[in-house]
Design an enzyme around this catalytic site. Structure first.
Site, short mmCIF file in Angstrom:
data_model
loop_
_atom_site.label_atom_id
_atom_site.label_comp_id
_atom_site.label_asym_id
_atom_site.label_seq_id
_atom_site.Cartn_x
_atom_site.Cartn_y
_atom_site.Cartn_z
N LYS A 93 -30.49 -46.27 8.65
CA LYS A 93 -31.05 -47.45 9.32
C LYS A 93 -30.07 -48.60 9.43
CE LYS A 93 -35.48 -46.35 10.14
NZ LYS A 93 -36.12 -46.46 11.47
N SER A 128 -31.27 -38.20 6.51
CA SER A 128 -31.49 -39.57 6.97
C SER A 128 -31.43 -40.60 5.86
CB SER A 128 -32.83 -39.67 7.70
OG SER A 128 -33.87 -39.13 6.89
#
Length: 311
Positions: free
Chosen positions: A49, A297
């Site tokens: 992110k 991720s």
């Protein structure tokens, strides 16, 4: 709202001083193909992110940033926004669901972010309205933003540089910003690559929507897979997914937990539940054979919870 490789290249320049170029390593486990792990858990905030957060803030005028920034996130985008805000000395306010793990909330607060926890429905409404009552700040959408997706698309550039003959990639699907950002660049530069989203059985709206040919709402059940999963797919993101993806691979909670254990045992790497869904789908053979990349991720999971799941 599809991005291009040019957008991703510009983003790479924008985020060079914030995000790291993460390694691509072989997964030391038995799999139908040659499985590789793209280790976004090694970013400064433990998640991909930071790429999107850094790019959107680099492209936002300073006078808008001076008002402070606001985002809605279960934890990882919250950390990305808080990290970048702290670097440039502005306020960051995070609207988080009341199911968000304490370890992610504490991390945001360590970075100086203000966290407001609300019921799931109110949290999801913040994504739709792009605002929160009483907060005058510039909203940064966690996934439905071309600058965020361009930041995520830098991952695709790195994949093609490190493994130009890859056959498939499996990407955790939360809101779709990661999947569509990576897929848009791959479709332009390497259209032969198979691209799959990965979802968890307790919250898999994309698979249901793709099967129906239109956005569908599903029942959402909270679980240790907190970085992905929701009740629905945003219509714009669904349209992008239809154009870019070869499908959504749904895994069980048991498969996700087993993937976490395998990666910890074989590669000595801690991954969170969302990342484990991509690994689990690849290990199960659902992405086919050949050279397959699972996008790891993030690795932001409470260590006590991680220990419970892998023992």
């Amino acid at each position: 709202m599809l991005i291009t490789s040019a957008d991703a290249r510009e983003a790479r320049r924008n985020i060079a001083s914030v995000a790291v170029r993460t390694p691509l390593v072989r997964c030391n486990a038995d799999a139908p193909g040659n499985l590789y792990l793209k280790l976004e858990n090694l970013q400064p905030i433990g998640s991909f992110k930071i790429r999107g957060a850094a790019n959107v803030m680099a492209r936002t005028p300073r006078e808008r940033l001076a008002r402070g920034v606001l985002t809605a996130s279960a934890g990882n985008m919250a950390q990305g926004v808080a990290f970048c805000a702290q670097r440039i000395g502005i306020r960051a306010t995070i609207i988080a669901p009341d199911t968000a793990p304490a370890t992610k909330i504490r991390a945001v607060e360590r970075m100086g972010g203000r966290v407001i926890q609300v019921p799931f429905a109110e949290w999801w409404r913040t994504f739709e309205t792009r605002s929160y009552p009483g907060i005058d700040a510039t909203f940064i959408h966690a996934f439905d933003d071309p600058d965020v997706m361009a930041g995520n698309g830098t991952i695709a550039l790195e994949l093609l540089e490190d493994l130009p003959d890859l056959d498939a990639v499996v990407i955790p699907w939360g809101g779709g910003g990661l999947s569509c950002g990576i897929a848009a660049v791959l479709r332009e530069l390497a259209p032969r690559v198979r691209i799959y989203a990965a979802e968890i059985e307790t919250a898999a709206p994309l698979a249901a929507s793709l099967a129906a040919g239109e956005p569908r709402t599903v029942e959402y059940q909270p679980s240790f897979v907190d970085g992905i999963g929701s009740k629905m797919v945003f219509p714009g993101m669904f349209e992008s997914a239809q154009k870019l993806l070869d499908g959504s691979l749904v895994v069980t909670l048991t498969e996700a937990a087993q993937a976490m254990k395998i990666v910890a045992e074989r590669n000595r790497i801690i991954i969170e539940g969302a990342a484990a869904c991509a690994v689990a789908a690849a290990l199960a053979g659902r992405a086919g054979s050949g050279k397959i990349v699972a996008i790891v991720s993030g690795g932001n999971i409470d260590l006590d919870k991680f220990a419970q799941l892998v023992t």
